[in-house]
Structure formats: C-alpha cells, structure tokens
Design a protein around this motif. Structure first.
Motif, short mmCIF file in Angstrom:
data_model
loop_
_atom_site.label_atom_id
_atom_site.label_comp_id
_atom_site.label_asym_id
_atom_site.label_seq_id
_atom_site.Cartn_x
_atom_site.Cartn_y
_atom_site.Cartn_z
N MET A 1 0.83 -1.18 0.00
CA MET A 1 0.00 0.00 0.00
C MET A 1 0.88 1.25 0.00
SD MET A 1 -3.06 -0.88 2.50
CE MET A 1 -4.20 -2.15 2.12
N PRO A 2 1.61 1.46 -1.08
CA PRO A 2 2.54 2.59 -1.13
C PRO A 2 1.84 3.95 -1.04
CG PRO A 2 2.62 1.32 -3.18
CD PRO A 2 1.72 0.60 -2.25
N TYR A 3 0.66 4.08 -1.67
CA TYR A 3 0.01 5.39 -1.63
C TYR A 3 -0.49 5.71 -0.22
CZ TYR A 3 -2.20 9.63 -3.21
OH TYR A 3 -2.52 10.95 -3.38
N THR A 4 -0.93 4.71 0.52
CA THR A 4 -1.36 4.94 1.90
C THR A 4 -0.18 5.41 2.74
OG1 THR A 4 -3.05 3.24 1.68
CG2 THR A 4 -2.44 3.87 3.92
N SER A 5 0.98 4.78 2.57
CA SER A 5 2.18 5.21 3.29
C SER A 5 2.58 6.62 2.90
CB SER A 5 3.33 4.24 3.03
OG SER A 5 3.02 2.96 3.52
N ALA A 6 2.49 6.93 1.61
CA ALA A 6 2.83 8.28 1.14
C ALA A 6 1.84 9.30 1.70
CB ALA A 6 2.81 8.32 -0.39
N PHE A 7 0.57 8.96 1.73
CA PHE A 7 -0.46 9.84 2.29
C PHE A 7 -0.17 10.13 3.77
CE2 PHE A 7 -4.36 10.36 4.73
CZ PHE A 7 -4.97 11.41 4.08
N MET A 8 0.15 9.09 4.53
CA MET A 8 0.44 9.27 5.96
C MET A 8 1.67 10.14 6.16
SD MET A 8 -0.32 5.47 7.51
CE MET A 8 0.92 5.75 8.74
N ARG A 67 4.54 13.21 -3.79
CA ARG A 67 5.96 13.55 -3.67
C ARG A 67 6.75 12.38 -3.08
NH1 ARG A 67 6.49 18.74 -1.38
NH2 ARG A 67 4.27 19.09 -1.13
N PHE A 68 6.06 11.42 -2.45
CA PHE A 68 6.72 10.28 -1.83
C PHE A 68 6.50 8.97 -2.60
CE2 PHE A 68 5.78 13.22 1.72
CZ PHE A 68 7.09 13.58 2.00
N ILE A 69 6.16 9.09 -3.88
CA ILE A 69 5.98 7.92 -4.75
C ILE A 69 6.98 8.04 -5.90
CG2 ILE A 69 4.38 6.72 -6.31
CD1 ILE A 69 3.46 6.45 -3.47
N ALA A 71 8.90 6.63 -9.61
CA ALA A 71 8.40 6.34 -10.96
C ALA A 71 7.81 4.94 -11.08
CB ALA A 71 9.52 6.52 -11.98
N ASP A 72 8.22 4.02 -10.21
CA ASP A 72 7.70 2.65 -10.24
C ASP A 72 6.48 2.47 -9.34
OD1 ASP A 72 9.73 1.80 -11.99
OD2 ASP A 72 11.11 1.49 -10.30
N GLY A 73 6.00 3.57 -8.74
CA GLY A 73 4.83 3.50 -7.87
C GLY A 73 5.14 3.04 -6.46
N GLU A 74 6.42 3.03 -6.09
CA GLU A 74 6.82 2.59 -4.75
C GLU A 74 6.95 3.78 -3.80
OE1 GLU A 74 7.09 -0.62 -3.78
OE2 GLU A 74 6.38 -1.10 -5.79
N PHE A 75 6.73 3.52 -2.53
CA PHE A 75 6.82 4.53 -1.48
C PHE A 75 8.28 4.90 -1.22
CE2 PHE A 75 7.31 5.10 3.23
CZ PHE A 75 6.80 6.38 3.30
N ILE A 76 8.52 6.21 -1.08
CA ILE A 76 9.86 6.72 -0.75
C ILE A 76 9.81 7.28 0.66
CG2 ILE A 76 11.66 8.37 -1.35
CD1 ILE A 76 10.27 8.56 -4.15
N LYS A 77 10.50 6.63 1.59
CA LYS A 77 10.56 7.12 2.97
C LYS A 77 11.53 8.30 3.00
CE LYS A 77 11.45 5.69 7.72
NZ LYS A 77 10.84 6.89 8.20
#
Length: 147
Positions: A1-8, A67-69, A71-77
């Motif tokens: 759930m990369p977008y959920t992590s990025a949202f948080m 901003r935290f996703i 190009a491959d759709g993965e979450f960036i911490k």
C-alpha cells in the motif's frame, strides 16, 4: 500500500501535530550556522520549519502525497519528515504509533465511505485550525457509511 504510506507521511509533514518539539538542553558548546550555543542551553527543535523548508520541499504549502511515490509506484521514505523528532531523543512510541495509525487508517478506509455530514456546514480547509503547542483543527462533522 505505497500510496497509503505516502499519504500518511505527507499528512505528518504537512500538518505537524506538535510543530515545536519538546525542549532539550545542549550537551556541549556548539556552533550552528555561525551562532554560538553554550552548553546547557535549552533549545526547541522547530519541526514545522523542517517540514516546510522551500529549499528542500517543492511547494511545501501544498498537500501532495505523490511527492513520496517514485516512478515505479513505490513509497519513498523521507528522513526529512520528523513528526516524532529524531536522534537519541526521538519519541519512544514512534514505531508503535506509526503502526497503529497505518492499521487504523487502512481498516477504516476498507470498511467505510466518509462523507461530509449533510446537516452541517462545509468542512474546514486542511490548514485551518488553532496553532499553539499543538495544532488543533476546527470542529467538523462527518458521516461514515458502511461499505
């Protein structure tokens, strides 16, 4: 759930619950950006300034989870999002709080559709609220419809 992590992560960056961290004291004489800070000086880390630095964040005044996703759709911490402070005095409950927020948010989104309460005024803007030791949003009403 990369977008959920990025949202948080973006929510914690955009609206720090505690914009100024708990006071600390310096362990030794220090110099920061040309300023001398003597040993035992009380300092209050400005988390809001870190989260809104335009030299680091593109359009920091905008809420942009993307901003935290990558190009491959993965979450960036990001190590620049520090709602629990950092270093040896970071919040002891950080990992538990992050896990609980994630589980709670995902569970709620899976089970409910959240809508503005039809009997109340419009929702406040995300940046409207009361700033003090902590940020408090203005009161608002929602309705939760089971899916």
């Amino acid at each position: 759930m990369p977008y959920t992590s990025a949202f948080m992560q973006e929510l914690m960056r955009f609206r720090a619950v505690v914009p100024i961290a708990l006071p600390h004291k310096t362990n030794e004489d220090s110099e920061l950006n040309g300023y001398f800070i003597p040993k035992s000086t009380t300092v209050g880390p400005n988390i809001w300034a870190v989260h809104n630095d335009p030299d680091y964040w593109d359009e920091p005044e905008k809420f942009k989870p993307q901003r935290f996703i990558d190009a491959d759709g993965e979450f960036i911490k990001s190590n620049h999002v520090i709602p629990f402070s950092l270093g040896p005095r970071t919040c002891l409950g950080k990992q538990l709080a992050q896990m609980e927020i994630f589980i709670y948010l995902v569970s709620m989104i899976q089970q409910f559709e959240f809508l503005p309460d039809p009997n109340s005024d419009k929702l406040p803007e995300i940046d409207d609220g009361i700033n003090g030791l902590a940020f408090l949003p203005y009161p608002f009403c929602l309705s939760a419809k089971a899916l």
